[in-house]
Scaffold this motif. Structure first.
Motif, mmCIF file in Angstrom:
data_model
loop_
_atom_site.group_PDB
_atom_site.id
_atom_site.type_symbol
_atom_site.label_atom_id
_atom_site.label_comp_id
_atom_site.label_asym_id
_atom_site.label_seq_id
_atom_site.Cartn_x
_atom_site.Cartn_y
_atom_site.Cartn_z
ATOM 1 N N UNK A 1 0.851 -1.198 0.000
ATOM 2 C CA UNK A 1 0.000 0.000 0.000
ATOM 3 C C UNK A 1 0.882 1.241 0.000
ATOM 4 N N UNK A 2 0.696 2.097 -0.999
ATOM 5 C CA UNK A 2 1.461 3.349 -1.100
ATOM 6 C C UNK A 2 0.493 4.522 -0.938
ATOM 7 N N UNK A 3 0.822 5.413 -0.007
ATOM 8 C CA UNK A 3 -0.038 6.558 0.285
ATOM 9 C C UNK A 3 0.763 7.844 0.092
ATOM 10 N N UNK A 4 0.164 8.777 -0.629
ATOM 11 C CA UNK A 4 0.771 10.089 -0.856
ATOM 12 C C UNK A 4 -0.002 11.144 -0.085
ATOM 13 N N UNK A 5 0.670 11.801 0.863
ATOM 14 C CA UNK A 5 0.090 12.914 1.610
ATOM 15 C C UNK A 5 0.451 14.225 0.910
ATOM 16 N N UNK A 6 -0.488 15.161 0.911
ATOM 17 C CA UNK A 6 -0.258 16.460 0.272
ATOM 18 C C UNK A 6 -0.692 17.549 1.238
ATOM 19 N N UNK A 33 3.038 -1.450 7.473
ATOM 20 C CA UNK A 33 3.356 -1.859 6.111
ATOM 21 C C UNK A 33 3.051 -0.854 5.025
ATOM 22 N N UNK A 34 2.573 0.334 5.370
ATOM 23 C CA UNK A 34 2.271 1.359 4.374
ATOM 24 C C UNK A 34 3.548 2.097 3.991
ATOM 25 N N UNK A 355 -1.127 4.378 17.441
ATOM 26 C CA UNK A 355 -1.427 3.031 16.946
ATOM 27 C C UNK A 355 -2.895 2.906 16.554
ATOM 28 N N UNK A 356 -3.779 3.434 17.400
ATOM 29 C CA UNK A 356 -5.212 3.403 17.083
ATOM 30 C C UNK A 356 -5.510 4.208 15.830
ATOM 31 N N UNK A 357 -4.941 5.416 15.742
ATOM 32 C CA UNK A 357 -5.146 6.241 14.561
ATOM 33 C C UNK A 357 -4.636 5.537 13.311
ATOM 34 N N UNK A 358 -3.454 4.917 13.399
ATOM 35 C CA UNK A 358 -2.867 4.243 12.242
ATOM 36 C C UNK A 358 -3.728 3.076 11.782
ATOM 37 N N UNK A 359 -4.223 2.282 12.713
ATOM 38 C CA UNK A 359 -5.071 1.146 12.340
ATOM 39 C C UNK A 359 -6.343 1.623 11.642
ATOM 40 N N UNK A 360 -6.922 2.698 12.155
ATOM 41 C CA UNK A 360 -8.154 3.223 11.551
ATOM 42 C C UNK A 360 -7.913 3.751 10.143
ATOM 43 N N UNK A 361 -6.789 4.448 9.953
ATOM 44 C CA UNK A 361 -6.493 4.961 8.605
ATOM 45 C C UNK A 361 -6.129 3.834 7.650
ATOM 46 N N UNK A 362 -5.396 2.831 8.121
ATOM 47 C CA UNK A 362 -5.068 1.709 7.248
ATOM 48 C C UNK A 362 -6.343 1.000 6.794
ATOM 49 N N UNK A 363 -7.284 0.827 7.698
ATOM 50 C CA UNK A 363 -8.561 0.208 7.329
ATOM 51 C C UNK A 363 -9.276 1.035 6.270
#
Length: 384
Positions: A1-6, A33-34, A355-363
């Motif tokens: 998974x590749x994510x681009x923030x702007x 893993x992102x 960790x909670x924020x990351x899991x929610x965004x990954x989902x």
């Protein structure tokens, strides 16, 4: 998974609240893993165009000019288009009107999410001109993320897009904060005293520090103000007029010093009085360090972090007398203040970890990528 923030600003040029949130998103989802990249503008014309920072890549394009605090860059449009080709999800950070324009000019056709950090509060005349573009942009993205249920309920813009809005709160990872040495802590204890109120943040108009200073006119508690910003000199002059010799302006400090002050302080004073303060990262930092808090009820995430009479005290906005009364209550009731601090830290661990924020965004990223893939597959089937 590749994510681009702007987003318009990022490390190493600026160290504000949104930059901290993006940093925590990148570090947290990176552990899951992102592969994260950040595209940002920089006034530094001679510095590196690409930086590796805490496991993610920062792409820096030149800032060409600014209008009403909105940075513009012609190179950013081309760069956004190129980087988007290899990204699975584009993650925008609102507000930044140029970003909306760049999204359309770069012809982005990837799954997209926008974290809605704040309404536009101050530039009302420009907002009327910008509103059509803003509505078109928010309509075009797949999902809008509010940063607290309080803000989602109180923002007229988010109400308009309620059908595509969900809440993911900010989160912080205490393990990436500096671990100050005993010598650093001893230095600040000697300078600030055994008990002091602490404010940390960029010194901007909506932080309400003039309210804090007015509240101190009849109090002699030590108050430490950490940060620099546009109204710094104005605040120092106001403190001098009031004769506030017990208020210390430290300016910007390093990460070791900031962590030491958060660890040592008695309580957090957070007088922001306008909705431009959409969440309050330094308020959350106080909770993370187990400190009782004083904040104002402005209908934003500050009152999602700080629950009145549970994790601290919440007062009406722009009310120096009420703020002073809250400071007096905490100062004179140390056992109650300590219990509030314990509850604040417990609430941090329950709701506000990175960790909670990351899991929610990954989902969310996975959901959007799957939906986009299914949509493309459906288009191919219909054309066969």
């Amino acid at each position: 998974m590749r994510v681009l923030h702007f987003y318009k600003t990022y490390y190493p040029d600026t160290w504000g609240g949104i930059e901290q949130v993006i940093r925590q998103m990148c570090v947290g989802t990176g552990r899951l893993g992102v592969t994260n990249e950040v595209l940002t503008l920089t006034p530094d014309k001679t510095g590196p165009k690409e930086i590796q920072f805490e496991g993610h890549t920062v792409h820096r394009v030149p800032l060409d000019f600014e209008i009403a605090s909105t940075g513009f860059s012609f190179a950013a449009i081309r760069k956004l288009a190129r980087l988007a080709r290899k990204a699975d999800v584009i993650h925008y950070h609102f507000p930044w009107p140029f970003m909306d324009m760049a999204h359309f000019m770069a012809r982005i056709n990837k799954p997209s999410v926008v974290t809605y950090h704040s309404d536009i509060v101050r530039q009302k005349n420009l907002l009327r001109l910008y509103s059509p573009l803003k509505r078109r942009f928010l309509h075009s993205v797949d999902t809008v993320v509010a940063t607290s249920p309080n803000y989602q309920a109180s923002s007229p813009v988010l109400k308009r897009f309620a059908h595509k809005t969900r809440t993911i709160t900010y989160g912080l990872d205490k393990s990436i904060y500096a671990q100050p040495s005993q010598a650093v802590k001893d230095k600040w204890r000697a300078q600030c005293g055994e008990r002091f109120f602490l404010f940390v943040g960029v010194l901007r108009y909506y932080k309400g520090l003039h309210i804090l200073l007015d509240a101190m006119t009849d109090l002699d508690y030590p108050v430490v103000i950490v940060g620099a910003g546009p109204v710094e000199q104005e605040l120092k002059e106001h403190a001098a007029r009031l004769g506030l010799t017990h208020v210390m302006f430290l300016g910007a400090v390093g990460e070791d010093d900031k962590a030491a002050l958060l660890e040592l302080c008695y309580a957090m004073a957070f007088p922001s009085h306008l909705r431009s303060e959409a969440f309050g990262i330094s308020l959350l930092e106080g909770a993370m360090y187990g400190k009782p808090m004083i904040s104002s009820e402005i209908g934003t995430g500050t009152t999602y972090i700080n629950i009145d009479n549970e994790t601290g005290l919440v007062v009406p906005p722009d009310d120096p007398q009420a703020f002073a009364a809250a400071m007096r209550t905490l100062w004179e009731q140390p056992e109650r203040a300590a219990e509030m601090g314990r509850r604040a830290e417990a609430r941090y661990w329950e709701l506000f970890t990175a960790e909670t924020m990351a899991r929610n965004y990954l989902s969310l990223y996975r959901e959007l990528a799957l939906k986009h893939a299914n949509k493309r597959a459906g288009v191919r089937e219909r054309t066969v």
